[in-house]
Design an enzyme around this catalytic site. Structure first.
Site, PDB file in Angstrom:
ATOM      1  N   GLU A 198      12.882   3.914  13.028  1.00 35.79           N
ATOM      2  CA  GLU A 198      13.170   3.797  11.605  1.00 35.79           C
ATOM      3  C   GLU A 198      13.190   5.176  10.955  1.00 35.79           C
ATOM      4  O   GLU A 198      13.200   5.293   9.737  1.00 35.79           O
ATOM      5  CB  GLU A 198      12.170   2.889  10.904  1.00 35.79           C
ATOM      6  CG  GLU A 198      10.730   3.296  10.989  1.00 35.79           C
ATOM      7  CD  GLU A 198       9.832   2.371  10.191  1.00 35.79           C
ATOM      8  OE1 GLU A 198       9.772   2.566   8.962  1.00 35.79           O
ATOM      9  OE2 GLU A 198       9.201   1.486  10.782  1.00 35.79           O
ATOM     10  N   CYS A 251       9.284  -1.356  11.917  1.00 35.73           N
ATOM     11  CA  CYS A 251       8.503  -1.177  13.140  1.00 35.73           C
ATOM     12  C   CYS A 251       8.804  -2.217  14.215  1.00 35.73           C
ATOM     13  O   CYS A 251       8.206  -2.177  15.292  1.00 35.73           O
ATOM     14  CB  CYS A 251       7.015  -1.194  12.805  1.00 35.73           C
ATOM     15  SG  CYS A 251       6.533   0.092  11.638  1.00 35.73           S
ATOM     16  N   THR A 290      -2.033   7.324   6.831  1.00 34.44           N
ATOM     17  CA  THR A 290      -1.438   6.468   7.866  1.00 34.44           C
ATOM     18  C   THR A 290      -0.129   7.053   8.379  1.00 34.44           C
ATOM     19  O   THR A 290       0.786   6.326   8.749  1.00 34.44           O
ATOM     20  CB  THR A 290      -1.211   5.034   7.342  1.00 34.44           C
ATOM     21  OG1 THR A 290      -0.306   5.069   6.233  1.00 34.44           O
ATOM     22  CG2 THR A 290      -2.507   4.394   6.917  1.00 34.44           C
ATOM     23  N   SER A 293       1.830  -5.286   1.623  1.00 33.78           N
ATOM     24  CA  SER A 293       2.207  -5.158   3.029  1.00 33.78           C
ATOM     25  C   SER A 293       1.115  -5.698   3.942  1.00 33.78           C
ATOM     26  O   SER A 293       1.398  -6.389   4.935  1.00 33.78           O
ATOM     27  CB  SER A 293       2.507  -3.694   3.366  1.00 33.78           C
ATOM     28  OG  SER A 293       3.092  -3.597   4.653  1.00 33.78           O
ATOM     29  N   HIS A 337       0.757  -4.471  16.468  1.00 37.07           N
ATOM     30  CA  HIS A 337       1.339  -3.304  15.804  1.00 37.07           C
ATOM     31  C   HIS A 337       0.252  -2.705  14.919  1.00 37.07           C
ATOM     32  O   HIS A 337      -0.388  -3.417  14.145  1.00 37.07           O
ATOM     33  CB  HIS A 337       2.548  -3.711  14.966  1.00 37.07           C
ATOM     34  CG  HIS A 337       2.950  -2.673  13.959  1.00 37.07           C
ATOM     35  ND1 HIS A 337       3.317  -1.396  14.327  1.00 37.07           N
ATOM     36  CD2 HIS A 337       2.987  -2.704  12.599  1.00 37.07           C
ATOM     37  CE1 HIS A 337       3.584  -0.694  13.239  1.00 37.07           C
ATOM     38  NE2 HIS A 337       3.386  -1.472  12.180  1.00 37.07           N
ATOM     39  N   LYS A 343      -7.916  -7.076  11.014  1.00 35.09           N
ATOM     40  CA  LYS A 343      -7.881  -7.987   9.872  1.00 35.09           C
ATOM     41  C   LYS A 343      -7.125  -9.268  10.221  1.00 35.09           C
ATOM     42  O   LYS A 343      -7.525 -10.359   9.828  1.00 35.09           O
ATOM     43  CB  LYS A 343      -7.222  -7.304   8.675  1.00 35.09           C
ATOM     44  CG  LYS A 343      -8.023  -6.152   8.089  1.00 35.09           C
ATOM     45  CD  LYS A 343      -7.265  -5.496   6.937  1.00 35.09           C
ATOM     46  CE  LYS A 343      -8.038  -4.328   6.367  1.00 35.09           C
ATOM     47  NZ  LYS A 343      -7.303  -3.669   5.246  1.00 35.09           N
ATOM     48  N   ASN A 396       0.025   6.530  13.010  1.00 33.89           N
ATOM     49  CA  ASN A 396       1.093   5.534  12.945  1.00 33.89           C
ATOM     50  C   ASN A 396       2.377   6.095  13.548  1.00 33.89           C
ATOM     51  O   ASN A 396       2.885   7.123  13.101  1.00 33.89           O
ATOM     52  CB  ASN A 396       1.326   5.150  11.480  1.00 33.89           C
ATOM     53  CG  ASN A 396       2.258   3.961  11.328  1.00 33.89           C
ATOM     54  OD1 ASN A 396       2.727   3.389  12.301  1.00 33.89           O
ATOM     55  ND2 ASN A 396       2.528   3.606  10.085  1.00 33.89           N
ATOM     56  N   SER A 419       8.085  -4.253   8.654  1.00 35.31           N
ATOM     57  CA  SER A 419       8.134  -4.544   7.222  1.00 35.31           C
ATOM     58  C   SER A 419       9.542  -4.862   6.774  1.00 35.31           C
ATOM     59  O   SER A 419      10.527  -4.396   7.338  1.00 35.31           O
ATOM     60  CB  SER A 419       7.595  -3.353   6.436  1.00 35.31           C
ATOM     61  OG  SER A 419       6.207  -3.202   6.645  1.00 35.31           O
TER      62      SER A 419
END
Length: 392
Positions: free
Chosen positions: A79, A111, A152, A201, A233, A242, A275, A308
């Site tokens: 990307e 991604c 990030t 996000s 990812h 999370k 990242n 995303s």
């Protein structure tokens, strides 16, 4: 016929900034970076490295002459591409000296691009069992200095050779996937930095995981007990945790302990790189394969890919017999151990050093970059690349 990952390689630039130092420079408690988002170091790309060179450096060490002849499809997921027309993969194709009788393309969906490449590669190999496909996932994550997304950022690439009868991991047929038009992260063509709604996000990432996970269970009848590990990812290493925590109650205490322990192992490389967008999931997989020395042959690994905008997919792979004999642990250890830490002011200077956009000619100092393949400059609006192994 088994189809999957036969080889996997990784490359990160030789520079990094310590997240503790970055936090202090930004008047932020260091624990917000090291514990809050789970990042220790952030790879910094010098001006002599871009997505093309990162991908080529990831691939150059794992390909042998048989690979170079049999690879007839190169798929570059990114990307942060360098050209709106020409595929970044075409540059890599030349730099690696691959068989000219090949297709080469670039894929884009945030991604998720490398996962799309893997699925396309599976279809190609199913029709052409003797073929090999080179899948490249390469990105430089840029949000800007002193921005909410700065912590990030990162840079790096993962290269994978896909084949029939793979030595590393056979990918299973069933997967679940989802698309929804959401504006959680994007980068307009006029900007070299991304825009992100961080809270939104995070919510979409977790929502997509929950939806594709539930659909996958319905399709297959599998549950947490069937997985040795689930790789995610990782825009930052706490993100996957999370999502994982939202489904852990579906398993036994033993399942939870196993998945949490293996999740931690799968994040260790990402913690010290940052990242890398399309490559982040596959760096997580590589971390698990290389650092969990007691990972048994036949283990089922779950893989959650999220891009995303948004597209998500959950798919699975089976670790193949004697897979450890085909890893490149020593090479990847050397990549990490040979890196040089830069100060925050040095990082800021590197970040602000960019290529001309007016067609100017520029020559870059590639001798200060230890990478095998480098961007040596620009001339007539063209990027110039050098593979140092081919220098006279």
């Amino acid at each position: 016929m088994k189809i999957g990952i036969d080889k996997i390689g990784f490359y990160a630039p030789h520079l990094y900034v310590d997240m503790n130092n970055l936090a202090v420079a930004r008047n932020i408690e260091p624990e917000k970076f090291t514990i809050g988002i789970g990042q220790e170091k952030m790879a910094i790309a010098p001006i002599t490295q871009d997505p093309v060179t990162l991908a080529a450096n990831a691939a150059v060490e794992i390909l042998d002459e048989t690979d170079k002849e049999k690879i007839d499809f190169v798929i570059f997921g990114t990307e942060s591409g360098i050209d709106n027309s020409k595929s970044a993969g075409v540059y890599v194709h030349r730099l690696l000296g691959l068989n000219p009788r090949a297709r080469t393309i670039e894929l884009k969906q945030a991604c998720y691009g490398a996962t799309a490449a893997i699925q396309m590669a599976k279809g190609h190999i199913a029709l052409n069992p003797e073929s090999r496909v080179l899948v490249l996932a390469s990105d430089i994550a840029r949000y800007g200095l002193n921005t909410s997304g700065e912590s990030t950022q990162g840079a790096g690439a993962v290269a994978m050779v896909m084949s029939a009868d793979p030595k590393m991991m056979a990918l299973e047929d069933q997967s679940s996937y989802l698309t929804d038009d959401v504006m959680d992260f994007w980068r307009p063509v006029y900007s070299d930095k991304a825009f992100v709604d961080g809270k939104f996000s995070n919510e979409q990432y977790i929502l997509f995981f929950q939806k594709v996970w539930e659909e996958y269970k319905e399709k297959t009848g599998f549950g947490l007990a069937d997985f040795e590990a689930i790789c995610f990812h990782l825009p930052y290493t706490k993100m996957g945790m999370k999502a994982l925590r939202t489904v852990l109650e579906q398993g036994t205490e033993e399942d939870q302990e196993r998945l949490l322990a293996n999740y931690k192992i799968s994040t260790l490389y990402n913690r010290i790189v940052g990242n890398i967008y399309t490559g982040s999931l596959y760096l997580s997989l590589l971390s698990l394969l290389e650092l969990k020395e007691d990972l048994e042959d036949g283990s089922r690994i779950g893989l959650f890919s999220y891009g995303s905008g948004a597209v998500g997919e959950f798919f699975t792979g089976i670790v193949q017999p004697n897979y450890r004999a085909h890893l490149h642990v020593d090479r990847h250890t050397k990549v990490f151990e040979s890196r040089t830490e830069v100060t925050v002011p040095e990082y800021e200077a590197i970040f602000n050093k960019t290529l001309p956009v007016d067609g100017s000619t520029v020559e870059l100092d590639i001798d200060s970059d230890p990478a095998t393949i480098c961007l040596s400059g620009m001339k007539d609006n063209m990027r110039l690349y050098i593979n140092k192994m081919n220098r006279n």
